[in-house]
Design a protein around this motif. Sequence first.
Motif, PDB file in Angstrom:
ATOM      1  N   PRO B  61       0.958  -1.099   0.074  1.00 46.50           N
ATOM      2  CA  PRO B  61       0.043   0.014   0.000  1.00 46.50           C
ATOM      3  C   PRO B  61       0.864   1.257  -0.168  1.00 46.50           C
ATOM      4  O   PRO B  61       0.708   2.357  -0.696  1.00 46.50           O
ATOM      5  N   HIS B  62       1.834   1.240   0.864  1.00 46.80           N
ATOM      6  CA  HIS B  62       2.702   2.428   0.974  1.00 46.80           C
ATOM      7  C   HIS B  62       4.029   1.846   0.554  1.00 46.80           C
ATOM      8  O   HIS B  62       4.850   1.429   1.274  1.00 46.80           O
ATOM      9  N   ARG B  63       4.506   1.937  -0.661  1.00 40.46           N
ATOM     10  CA  ARG B  63       5.751   1.471  -1.167  1.00 40.46           C
ATOM     11  C   ARG B  63       6.857   1.996  -0.645  1.00 40.46           C
ATOM     12  O   ARG B  63       7.810   1.241  -0.237  1.00 40.46           O
ATOM     13  N   VAL B  64       7.194   3.294  -0.474  1.00 42.80           N
ATOM     14  CA  VAL B  64       8.151   3.772   0.231  1.00 42.80           C
ATOM     15  C   VAL B  64       8.388   3.292   1.470  1.00 42.80           C
ATOM     16  O   VAL B  64       9.672   3.055   1.901  1.00 42.80           O
ATOM     17  N   ARG B  65       7.287   3.425   2.360  1.00 43.38           N
ATOM     18  CA  ARG B  65       7.662   2.896   3.770  1.00 43.38           C
ATOM     19  C   ARG B  65       7.985   1.563   3.723  1.00 43.38           C
ATOM     20  O   ARG B  65       8.927   1.082   4.450  1.00 43.38           O
ATOM     21  N   TRP B  66       7.194   0.593   2.872  1.00 37.90           N
ATOM     22  CA  TRP B  66       7.810  -0.836   2.666  1.00 37.90           C
ATOM     23  C   TRP B  66       9.005  -1.105   2.688  1.00 37.90           C
ATOM     24  O   TRP B  66       9.863  -1.799   3.090  1.00 37.90           O
ATOM     25  N   PHE B  67       9.604  -0.203   1.725  1.00 42.17           N
ATOM     26  CA  PHE B  67      10.889  -0.242   1.070  1.00 42.17           C
ATOM     27  C   PHE B  67      11.925  -0.156   2.387  1.00 42.17           C
ATOM     28  O   PHE B  67      12.716  -0.888   2.654  1.00 42.17           O
ATOM     29  N   PHE B  68      11.857   1.087   3.224  1.00 38.78           N
ATOM     30  CA  PHE B  68      12.705   1.409   4.047  1.00 38.78           C
ATOM     31  C   PHE B  68      12.428   0.306   5.312  1.00 38.78           C
ATOM     32  O   PHE B  68      13.303  -0.028   6.197  1.00 38.78           O
ATOM     33  N   ARG B  69      11.150  -0.468   5.709  1.00 36.87           N
ATOM     34  CA  ARG B  69      11.064  -1.261   6.616  1.00 36.87           C
ATOM     35  C   ARG B  69      11.466  -2.771   6.362  1.00 36.87           C
ATOM     36  O   ARG B  69      11.508  -3.628   7.123  1.00 36.87           O
ATOM     37  N   ASN B  70      11.865  -3.096   4.938  1.00 39.95           N
ATOM     38  CA  ASN B  70      12.230  -4.118   4.606  1.00 39.95           C
ATOM     39  C   ASN B  70      13.528  -4.200   4.108  1.00 39.95           C
ATOM     40  O   ASN B  70      13.748  -5.180   3.164  1.00 39.95           O
ATOM     41  N   LEU B  71      14.494  -3.352   4.755  1.00 40.19           N
ATOM     42  CA  LEU B  71      15.616  -3.423   3.888  1.00 40.19           C
ATOM     43  C   LEU B  71      16.496  -4.798   4.131  1.00 40.19           C
ATOM     44  O   LEU B  71      17.113  -4.989   3.329  1.00 40.19           O
ATOM     45  N   HIS B  72      16.247  -5.509   5.323  1.00 42.44           N
ATOM     46  CA  HIS B  72      16.800  -6.603   5.286  1.00 42.44           C
ATOM     47  C   HIS B  72      16.614  -7.771   4.278  1.00 42.44           C
ATOM     48  O   HIS B  72      17.349  -8.512   3.781  1.00 42.44           O
ATOM     49  N   GLU B  73      15.060  -7.387   3.640  1.00 42.42           N
ATOM     50  CA  GLU B  73      14.801  -8.355   2.637  1.00 42.42           C
ATOM     51  C   GLU B  73      15.520  -8.056   1.585  1.00 42.42           C
ATOM     52  O   GLU B  73      15.897  -8.855   0.465  1.00 42.42           O
ATOM     53  N   LEU B  74      15.833  -6.683   1.164  1.00 39.05           N
ATOM     54  CA  LEU B  74      16.678  -6.304   0.135  1.00 39.05           C
ATOM     55  C   LEU B  74      18.155  -6.719   0.199  1.00 39.05           C
ATOM     56  O   LEU B  74      18.662  -7.169  -0.856  1.00 39.05           O
ATOM     57  N   ALA B  75      18.667  -6.716   1.480  1.00 32.92           N
ATOM     58  CA  ALA B  75      19.875  -7.157   1.568  1.00 32.92           C
ATOM     59  C   ALA B  75      20.122  -8.831   1.164  1.00 32.92           C
ATOM     60  O   ALA B  75      21.104  -9.320   0.509  1.00 32.92           O
ATOM     61  N   ILE B  76      18.856  -9.473   1.564  1.00 30.10           N
ATOM     62  CA  ILE B  76      18.992 -10.989   1.399  1.00 30.10           C
ATOM     63  C   ILE B  76      19.223 -11.206  -0.247  1.00 30.10           C
ATOM     64  O   ILE B  76      19.723 -12.103  -0.677  1.00 30.10           O
ATOM     65  N   VAL B  77      18.356 -10.271  -1.199  1.00 24.69           N
ATOM     66  CA  VAL B  77      18.080 -10.529  -2.554  1.00 24.69           C
ATOM     67  C   VAL B  77      19.303  -9.945  -3.138  1.00 24.69           C
ATOM     68  O   VAL B  77      19.702 -10.541  -4.231  1.00 24.69           O
ATOM     69  N   ALA B  78      19.838  -8.672  -2.774  1.00 24.89           N
ATOM     70  CA  ALA B  78      20.831  -7.871  -3.562  1.00 24.89           C
ATOM     71  C   ALA B  78      22.244  -8.273  -3.607  1.00 24.89           C
ATOM     72  O   ALA B  78      23.027  -7.906  -4.099  1.00 24.89           O
TER      73      ALA B  78
END
Lengths: 251, 251, 251, 251
Positions: B61-78
């Motif tokens: 629903p709130h993409r920017v907020r979700w992005f910053f609250r899920n930085l750990h998932e980005l780390a796993i992926v990136a």
Amino acid sequence: MTQEQWRKRSEWPLLVAAMVFLAAFSVQVIVNTEAVVVEVLIWGTWAVFVVDYFINLYLAPHRVRWFFRNLHELAIVALPALRPLRLLRLVSLLQVVHRIGGNALRSRVLVYVLGAAALLIYAGALAGLDAEENVPGANIKTFGDAVWWALTTITTVGYGDYYPITVLGRCVAAGLMVGGIAILGLVTASVASWMVESVAVETAAELDAAEAPVFEELRRLRTQVERLTALLEAREEPSAEPSEAARSTEN
Amino acid sequence: MTQEQWRKRSEWPLLVAAMVFLAAFSVQVIVNTEAVVVEVLIWGTWAVFVVDYFINLYLAPHRVRWFFRNLHELAIVALPALRPLRLLRLVSLLQVVHRIGGNALRSRVLVYVLGAAALLIYAGALAGLDAEENVPGANIKTFGDAVWWALTTITTVGYGDYYPITVLGRCVAAGLMVGGIAILGLVTASVASWMVESVAVETAAELDAAEAPVFEELRRLRTQVERLTALLEAREEPSAEPSEAARSTEN
Amino acid sequence: MTQEQWRKRSEWPLLVAAMVFLAAFSVQVIVNTEAVVVEVLIWGTWAVFVVDYFINLYLAPHRVRWFFRNLHELAIVALPALRPLRLLRLVSLLQVVHRIGGNALRSRVLVYVLGAAALLIYAGALAGLDAEENVPGANIKTFGDAVWWALTTITTVGYGDYYPITVLGRCVAAGLMVGGIAILGLVTASVASWMVESVAVETAAELDAAEAPVFEELRRLRTQVERLTALLEAREEPSAEPSEAARSTEN
Amino acid sequence: MTQEQWRKRSEWPLLVAAMVFLAAFSVQVIVNTEAVVVEVLIWGTWAVFVVDYFINLYLAPHRVRWFFRNLHELAIVALPALRPLRLLRLVSLLQVVHRIGGNALRSRVLVYVLGAAALLIYAGALAGLDAEENVPGANIKTFGDAVWWALTTITTVGYGDYYPITVLGRCVAAGLMVGGIAILGLVTASVASWMVESVAVETAAELDAAEAPVFEELRRLRTQVERLTALLEAREEPSAEPSEAARSTEN
């Protein structure tokens, strides 16, 4: 100017001085250099702390009492020759931790523990490396190895691939061990307290429930007595204080 | 489709992908092979996680907020290049643990601790072996030794017969040590909370007992007042509201 | 004969068998002998446990359920080839501990911890020595060294002067480490629970004190109502139920 | 003279004797000497303890019972040949700690832990050095190394750079390990109890708040009943006991 005002004004400059000292001391130890710039920064920040100490002593309402209650600040200032002890200045960095942690006891403990552990490992590695790096026969020779040694010491793992051989290095190790035990205790105690609290909340709820029937019984009793009063009053002639009776019932 | 619906549907496929990754990575590290099949499986499961990440980001629903609250998932992926970090995907396996443990706080903690300890030792051994096995001078060379090393590290025993010498291996060791301290704290806290609860239950029982005489006294008082009312009513003529009196007494 | 009766009768013979096994196994491992007498005793006590297992299975009210709930007893009986696992029989020795400890939770925990620690160190040293003593390159070669190794492992000190190199020896070490963490947790939790209890007792006392004024107020109220009743009754003619009024007041 | 009086009078002399013994034993072990002065002091303080033991036995009201309840004092006195056990006399030094700590449970625990840890490390280092220093192949040869070894043992770090090889030295190490686990448990438990107490205080406050409306309701009820009494009394002729009614209302 009072001591309180001075403390508020000097807080941030002192924090900056502590960080400059940390950076200069880090460079000196890690690069193993005797560069003049680094020496100037280390002695300059030391001068800042000395000046702050004497201003505090001058402004204190009861100077003698303040002197004896702040012997640890005197130790930080008066012993610049014992190099690892200079790192005691870093304690002022924990004031920042105090601000981040907020008011809740447990979250503050967690932030303190994380901050203190990181600070302890960094400062311990620096102090240990400073004590050991120029001693023949020692095995802590690079900053990476020193951090690794501090980590295995603070967690009480102690592989034994790196260990201090000088008295100063062993004192640093003792500080790390004591810190490690304190951190382990705080982590365990925080978890235990969190678990116990959830039980205590249940107990409190049960007790509230036990209170409820007493209150109910009391309510019924008052209704009964009020009916009694009304019964008696109905038999009387209109008395002089009907309004007061109404008021006391309304309460 | 909402993000919530996607999460429910993707849960099991993601778990399967994580387990396939674990198996492929295990084979690659333990056999020390560069086989194409294994590489394909590792990069294939990585692709699954990348796709899931972007679908989640798109549906949030709130993409920017979700992005910053899920930085750990980005780390796993990136960060697929940092191989040991891929094992962070295994965290999703703990969702199964969550289901087994049920609702009781302590039994859930116990299942978590056992599951997390087993996972940590296995993943730590894999990551440590991956970091060390091709480095000259390292002593963690077989999977058996790596598991043994992970076990002595997580329990903070640290014999020192095996220890990492690379930066990556030492980071894995740091993770194992922190995990070991957390597990030790959880075990101790669970036992302490269980012991304290038995005491708290006794305290609650004592308090209930203390409440009993108050309730008894209150009952007697109401009986007395009811007798009083009856006494007065007997002296009156049948009044206009006897039904109401009966009702209030019946309450 | 019911299963319950059999259990009561077989309790002491089984304990004796477990101790005979411990003695025979100790001699075999410590002396490193293959003497026939020792082998006979080991297999004889094993037979006793097998017979007890099948009698229990025969007498159980629900045989299938008993079978699945007692898989650990099957493991003790069915795996005599894995020599260290035979030491699982020693668990029955803890029944004696149960008797000594009495009913109080904490004193029982303390006795358990002391008994279990002594048993674990002895059994772990035996099993570790059994696994390592005939392996070339191993360093646990005498019973004294094995006990010392078990002690440094269970306390998580881990000097690293002695450590197992076989898979079986490392499994024994894992058991000792887990046991050590459990013992550490129990000791800490017992102390914490004892400290918390003293606080809880104070809290309970405070709550009792808070209850006191309520009770006092209630007593005064009843006196008042009784006086009221007496006042009304004095104005009446002797009624038909004076005895009942007296009775209710006496209560 | 009763036993109680003797204990009070002998307390300080015994403490002085224990400290003289500690000093003499320290000199003997650290300097590794056989000097006559030192031997005289050691045996002299031993004689003081023997005399005290027999006077206590003579003055005890129930000699046989006192004998069996004080077997540990007999061990301290009767085993002067086992040199490290002489250090058990230092236990009497903890009486001073008892005085410093005051009454509060937790502050007393902290002082005890600090005092006991310092005493344990010093006594353990002395006893370990005494056991190892004249043994070929041992690596604990100087007092500095012995203190360092005691420290790494009591904190369960166990680098493995120094470790005992004699049975006596390993018994000392076992004592240090057990002491270390006890100290870790006490530290953790103190912190946990302090955290739990702050929660318990809040719970107690909540319960006090829950009590308040009950008390309020009760107050209103009494006012109501008092008004009822006044109403009835107003209708009566001046009775024989108005003063008593006034008294009971004033209460």
